[in-house]
Design an enzyme around this catalytic site. Structure first.
Site, PDB file in Angstrom:
ATOM      1  N   GLU A 112      48.485   4.844 -46.371  1.00  0.00           N
ATOM      2  CA  GLU A 112      49.022   5.218 -47.773  1.00  0.00           C
ATOM      3  C   GLU A 112      49.211   4.165 -48.711  1.00  0.00           C
ATOM      4  OE1 GLU A 112      50.374   5.812 -44.705  1.00  0.00           O
ATOM      5  OE2 GLU A 112      50.790   7.707 -44.328  1.00  0.00           O
TER       6      GLU A 112
ATOM      7  N   LYS B  72      41.625 -17.371 -44.239  1.00  0.00           N
ATOM      8  CA  LYS B  72      42.168 -16.773 -43.017  1.00  0.00           C
ATOM      9  C   LYS B  72      43.670 -17.367 -42.886  1.00  0.00           C
ATOM     10  CE  LYS B  72      38.477 -14.802 -41.405  1.00  0.00           C
ATOM     11  NZ  LYS B  72      38.581 -13.299 -40.959  1.00  0.00           N
TER      12      LYS B  72
ATOM     13  N   GLY C  65      23.422  -9.057 -46.130  1.00  0.00           N
ATOM     14  CA  GLY C  65      23.143  -7.992 -45.428  1.00  0.00           C
ATOM     15  C   GLY C  65      23.609  -6.587 -46.193  1.00  0.00           C
TER      16      GLY C  65
ATOM     17  N   CYS D  53      41.030  -2.608 -44.844  1.00  0.00           N
ATOM     18  CA  CYS D  53      41.394  -2.900 -43.739  1.00  0.00           C
ATOM     19  C   CYS D  53      40.195  -2.713 -42.652  1.00  0.00           C
ATOM     20  CB  CYS D  53      42.329  -1.426 -43.490  1.00  0.00           C
ATOM     21  SG  CYS D  53      43.577  -1.244 -44.586  1.00  0.00           S
TER      22      CYS D  53
ATOM     23  N   TRP E 123      37.151  -9.874 -33.793  1.00  0.00           N
ATOM     24  CA  TRP E 123      37.515  -8.648 -34.726  1.00  0.00           C
ATOM     25  C   TRP E 123      37.739  -7.449 -33.811  1.00  0.00           C
ATOM     26  CZ3 TRP E 123      33.940  -9.813 -39.429  1.00  0.00           C
ATOM     27  CH2 TRP E 123      34.502 -11.041 -39.872  1.00  0.00           C
TER      28      TRP E 123
ATOM     29  N   HIS F 211      25.659 -16.503 -40.665  1.00  0.00           N
ATOM     30  CA  HIS F 211      26.184 -16.376 -41.769  1.00  0.00           C
ATOM     31  C   HIS F 211      27.883 -16.501 -41.332  1.00  0.00           C
ATOM     32  CE1 HIS F 211      28.303 -14.828 -45.393  1.00  0.00           C
ATOM     33  NE2 HIS F 211      28.771 -13.894 -44.495  1.00  0.00           N
TER      34      HIS F 211
ATOM     35  N   CYS G 238      31.382 -16.823 -43.597  1.00  0.00           N
ATOM     36  CA  CYS G 238      32.087 -16.925 -44.761  1.00  0.00           C
ATOM     37  C   CYS G 238      33.433 -17.141 -44.762  1.00  0.00           C
ATOM     38  CB  CYS G 238      32.063 -15.217 -45.305  1.00  0.00           C
ATOM     39  SG  CYS G 238      32.279 -14.049 -44.164  1.00  0.00           S
TER      40      CYS G 238
ATOM     41  N   HIS H 249      34.159 -11.210 -53.616  1.00  0.00           N
ATOM     42  CA  HIS H 249      35.439 -10.846 -53.305  1.00  0.00           C
ATOM     43  C   HIS H 249      36.201 -10.118 -54.703  1.00  0.00           C
ATOM     44  CE1 HIS H 249      35.530 -13.474 -49.967  1.00  0.00           C
ATOM     45  NE2 HIS H 249      35.878 -12.199 -49.364  1.00  0.00           N
TER      46      HIS H 249
ATOM     47  N   CYS I 236      28.858 -13.679 -49.396  1.00  0.00           N
ATOM     48  CA  CYS I 236      28.914 -12.657 -48.255  1.00  0.00           C
ATOM     49  C   CYS I 236      28.623 -11.285 -48.575  1.00  0.00           C
ATOM     50  CB  CYS I 236      30.654 -12.539 -47.953  1.00  0.00           C
ATOM     51  SG  CYS I 236      30.895 -11.502 -46.468  1.00  0.00           S
TER      52      CYS I 236
END
Ligand SMILES: CN1c2c(nc(N)[nH]c2=O)NC[C@@H]1CNc1ccc(C(=O)N[C@@H](CCC(=O)N[C@@H](CCC(=O)N[C@@H](CCC(=O)O)C(=O)O)C(=O)O)C(=O)O)cc1
Ligand SMILES: N[C@@H](CCS)C(=O)O
Ligand SMILES: [Zn+2]
Length: 775
Positions: A22, A119, A448, A532, A577, A657, A659, A710, A742
């Site tokens: 939400e 990160k 990509g 997400c 991930w 690659h 990033c 980004h 990226c």
């Protein structure tokens, strides 16, 4: 001041994106201009209210519920709270920083670049990097933390406000551009701490009994370059904050690993509670008598429930850890090891998951219940919770014995591997063999993905709902691939991609096709801002029943004479991930994934694909926070990549690659991957990374990113040319590639096309300049 009792059970933070995303939807609607700020605030307040009700089982009136909401990122929130906003964002000099400004800082606007993003410890969460200089002025500039506490109080909850602590805030910050040599953000601690003290006083005045200051940087040996200075900063910050009369009791949480020598430093300050991560970290040992005495007078908040993974885990062992903590202090509380930010909301939403697998899992809501169970055990004794502990133990046994968890054929294949399986012939011979690709100097390519348009996502949603059949979906994706190939030809790119339209996510897409994985319907976890991912669950031995990407890549290659890159996600990133099984070393699991990818590489090559990219953007992310653990990790992660790629022949060009732009600790590992070409993120940090690379003696192909994907900002030809010229200063031109930071999946077509035009033009100009310079 009398210290209020710390709650017996708590969590360090709760997912804030919402059970059905939400918050993402509201924030994106605000950005798109389809709702106003008041409506966004209303929806966010509704979410916070729902979260408190859901957590009410932890306790309504005893600070057990953390107030851990954020619109975008908790580090940005701390920067806003203390007014640490770089001048380019033109924040007001007094008064509150509004939401529109906050989002501008996060996302940039026009020519104004956003804060860098990187990160958050060893997780797939990204935070915004504050910029601090000698002139940065600090003041309480955003009181959202106070307002949210009051909002909860008025709804009948005494919650525990959470904010990133001052030492971590400065350790995570970067020195603002143009600051004098030798300046580090930590130099500003003495100016910053009074602003935290003012905030704490405001919280106390509003009735807060406890406040949580998150200090994860104290556990990381990567962030912390000068440990002695950090230890001193802990003392300075918390002695000062602790000295104030008008403040809530202070709980310092230190998730993600052990505090090590920061524990004595923290214990020596007046803070009333300290949180220990006992999942990734261990119980402190060999403490000196002064620290033992200091800890005995504090609450120790034992993080025994894994906040980072989704297994139901060993509840009896967790309870035994509480006992051990009880030998250090009489005041023990139970908690999650980290914020639950890293896990989805609720296993019960996963109605399509295999029932047996579901019974092995705990998402945020189940972990909250586990905390409540252990807290009850602390108060009433183990017997009171014996049934729950036994049920968790039985579930573990069921998992160990279930079919698919250990598959003999997979294990036999791993056992038969030899070192030769992970080695290609030497680089020079490969360069010669790959000359037949006929690439120009400074070849241009992309990473990509092309924009994942609403139409693409809608088609996939319709396929899932059964409104579109497999053939119809394939036809639509092929149309998209053809469009993307033609566009790249028109733009004049040299090595093309198929655009990855068929992929919901670069990891989930593979997990859906590999044995040993399960995927969720609603298991969304925040990655950054409103973005997400739905991490897959790696529960059993991994193998590849059939080719995963060959039909798409083969189709794309059939459309053009230019080389099209095959596109795979590497073993480390697939593990990083996903939620990975915790019953065997990661290194073993990585080998299984690597072998599945090796088969895919062989099939791509056989289908005529000459360039294969194996993305490893998470290589740095999984680097252990403690130096002692890093060499072993780097060994197995490099091995896994090599195992996945070494089946490629010399004339197949292997790309990878990554990033992120902090390469210091992994640069040798990147070289050891032995990829022919490595593309990396560099634009957002304005090519700083090129110096590291040239200094390290990296001697394979390298593509430092020239376009920060980004942000919606389009870099000009001049800007890209400037970046390329800077790169060409550090990297020999025959090894330099030209590419974005990226993939382009989050971008719109308008800015993508404009940016790629500028990139291709800038590469032409720099090539011409290089030729002229050589003449
Ligand atoms: C490269 N990055 C990645 C990381 N981790 C990953 N697992 N994957 C990554 O790519 N970590 C580091 C970085 C982080 N970057 C990003 C970048 C972009 C996203 C992102 O865009 N996430 C999307 C969700 C992507 C996805 O799963 N898409 C699915 C489902 C789409 C969807 O929401 N469908 C709607 C229905 C749509 C309709 O009917 O029109 C629905 O289900 O309600 C898909 O394409 O099928 C996001 O939305 O946040 C993440 C990390
Ligand atoms: N091939 C992927 C890499 C992202 S890290 C993409 O382009 O989106
Ligand atoms: Zn990337």
């Amino acid at each position: 001041m009398t210290t209020p009792a710390f709650p017996k059970g708590t969590i360090l933070g709760y997912p804030r994106i919402g059970r059905r995303r939400e918050l993402k939807k509201a924030v994106e609607a605000f950005w798109a201009g389809s709702i106003d700020e008041a409506e966004l605030e209303r929806r966010a307040a509704e979410l916070r209210a729902a979260t408190r009700e859901r957590l009410a089982g932890l306790g309504r009136g005893d600070s057990a519920i953390p107030e851990s909401f954020s619109y975008y990122d908790q580090v940005l929130d701390a920067a806003l709270a203390v007014g640490a906003v770089p001048e380019r964002f033109e924040a007001p000099a007094d008064g509150e920083i509004d939401l529109a400004t906050a989002f501008r800082i996060a996302r940039g606007e026009g020519e104004v670049a956003p804060l860098e993003m990187t990160k958050w410890f060893d997780s797939n969460y990204h935070y915004l990097v504050p910029e601090i200089g000698p002139e940065t002025s600090f003041r309480v500039a955003c009181r959202r933390i106070v307002r949210e506490f009051v909002e909860a109080r008025d709804a009948g909850f005494l919650t525990r406000p959470v904010i990133v602590g001052p030492v971590t805030f400065l350790l995570l910050a970067k020195a603002a551009d143009g600051t004098p040599e030798g300046f580090t953000p930590l130099d500003r601690l003495a100016d910053l701490v009074p602003v935290y003290a003012e905030l704490l006083a405001e919280l106390a005045a509003a009735g807060a009994e406890w406040v949580q200051l998150d200090e994860p940087a104290l556990v990381s040996e990567s962030i912390d370059i000068d440990r002695a200075r950090t230890l001193q900063a802990i003392g300075a910050a918390y002695d000062a904050l602790g000295a104030a009369e008008d403040r809530p009791a202070i709980f310092v949480a230190a998730p993600y690993a052990s505090l090590g020598d920061a524990l004595p430093a923290l214990a020596a300050t007046p803070v009333e509670a300290i949180g220990l991560d006992l999942v990734r970290g261990t119980l402190p040992e060999g403490l000196d008598p002064a620290t033992e005495a200091a800890l005995a007078a504090k609450t120790l908040v034992a993080g025994v429930i894994d906040g980072h993974n989704i297994w139901r885990g060993d509840l009896a062992a967790a309870f035994a850890q509480l006992d051990a903590v009880g030998r250090l202090t009489g005041e023990v509380a139970v908690s999650t090891s980290t914020s639950l930010l890293h896990v989805p909301h609720d296993v019960d939403d996963e109605t399509e998951l295999d029932e047996r697998l579901r019974s092995w899992l705990a998402f945020a809501d189940q972990k909250v219940a586990q905390v409540a169970t252990l807290a009850r055990g602390l108060v009433e004794g183990e017997a009171a919770v014996a049934a729950e502990l036994a049920a968790a133990t039985a579930s573990l046994a069921d998992r160990a014995a279930a079919p698919g968890v250990r598959v003999p054929e997979v294990r036999e294949r791993i056992a038969a591997l030899t070192p030769a399986d992970a080695a290609r012939i030497d680089y020079a011979a490969r360069v010669a063999a790959q000359a037949s690709l006929g690439l120009p100097e400074l070849p241009t390519t992309t990473i990509g993905s092309f924009p994942q348009t609403a139409d693409i996502r809608r088609a996939r949603a319709r396929l899932l709902r059964g409104e579109l059949d497999e053939a119809g979906y394939t036809a639509l994706m092929r149309e998209e691939i053809e469009r993307v190939i033609r566009l790249q030809e028109e733009l004049g790119l040299d090595v093309l991609v198929h655009g990855e339209p068929e992929r919901n996510d670069m990891v989930q897409y593979f997990a859906e096709q590999l044995d040993g994985f399960a995927v969720t319907q609603h298991g969304w976890v925040q990655s950054y801002g409103s973005r997400c991912t739905r991490p897959s669950i790696l529960w059993g031995d991994v193998s590849r029943p059939e080719p995963m990407t060959v039909a798409w890549s083969g189709f794309a290659q059939s459309l053009t004479d230019k080389p099209v890159k095959g596109m795979l996600t590497g073993p480390v990133t697939i593990l990083a991930w996903s939620f990975v099984r915790d019953d065997q070393p990661l290194a073993d699991t990585a080998k299984q994934v690597a072998l599945a990818l090796r088969d895919e590489v062989a099939d791509l090559q056989a289908a005529g694909i000459r360039v294969i990219q194996v993305d490893e953007p998470a290589l740095r992310e999984l680097l252990p926070l403690k130096r002692a653990d890093q060499p072993a990790y780097l060994d197995w992660s490099v091995d896994a990549f090599r195992l996945a790629t070494a089946g490629a022949g010399p004339d197949t060009q292997v790309h990878t690659h990554l990033c992120y732009s902090e390469f210091g600790q992994v640069i040798d590992a990147i070289r050891a991957l032995d990829a022919d070409v490595t593309s990396i993120e560099a634009a957002r940090s304005r090519m700083e990374v090129v110096d590291d690379i040239s200094a390290s003696g990296f001697d394979h192909g390298i593509g430092p990113g020239v376009y920060d994907i980004h942000s919606p900002r389009v870099p000009s030809v001049e800007e890209v040319r400037g970046l390329l010229e800077r790169a060409a200063g550090g990297v020999p031109r025959e090894r330099l590639w030209v590419n974005p930071d990226c993939g382009l999946k989050t971008r719109g077509y308008e800015e993508t096309v404009a940016s790629l035009e500028h990139i291709v033009e800038a590469a032409r100009q720099v090539r011409a300049g290089l030729v002229a310079a050589a003449d």
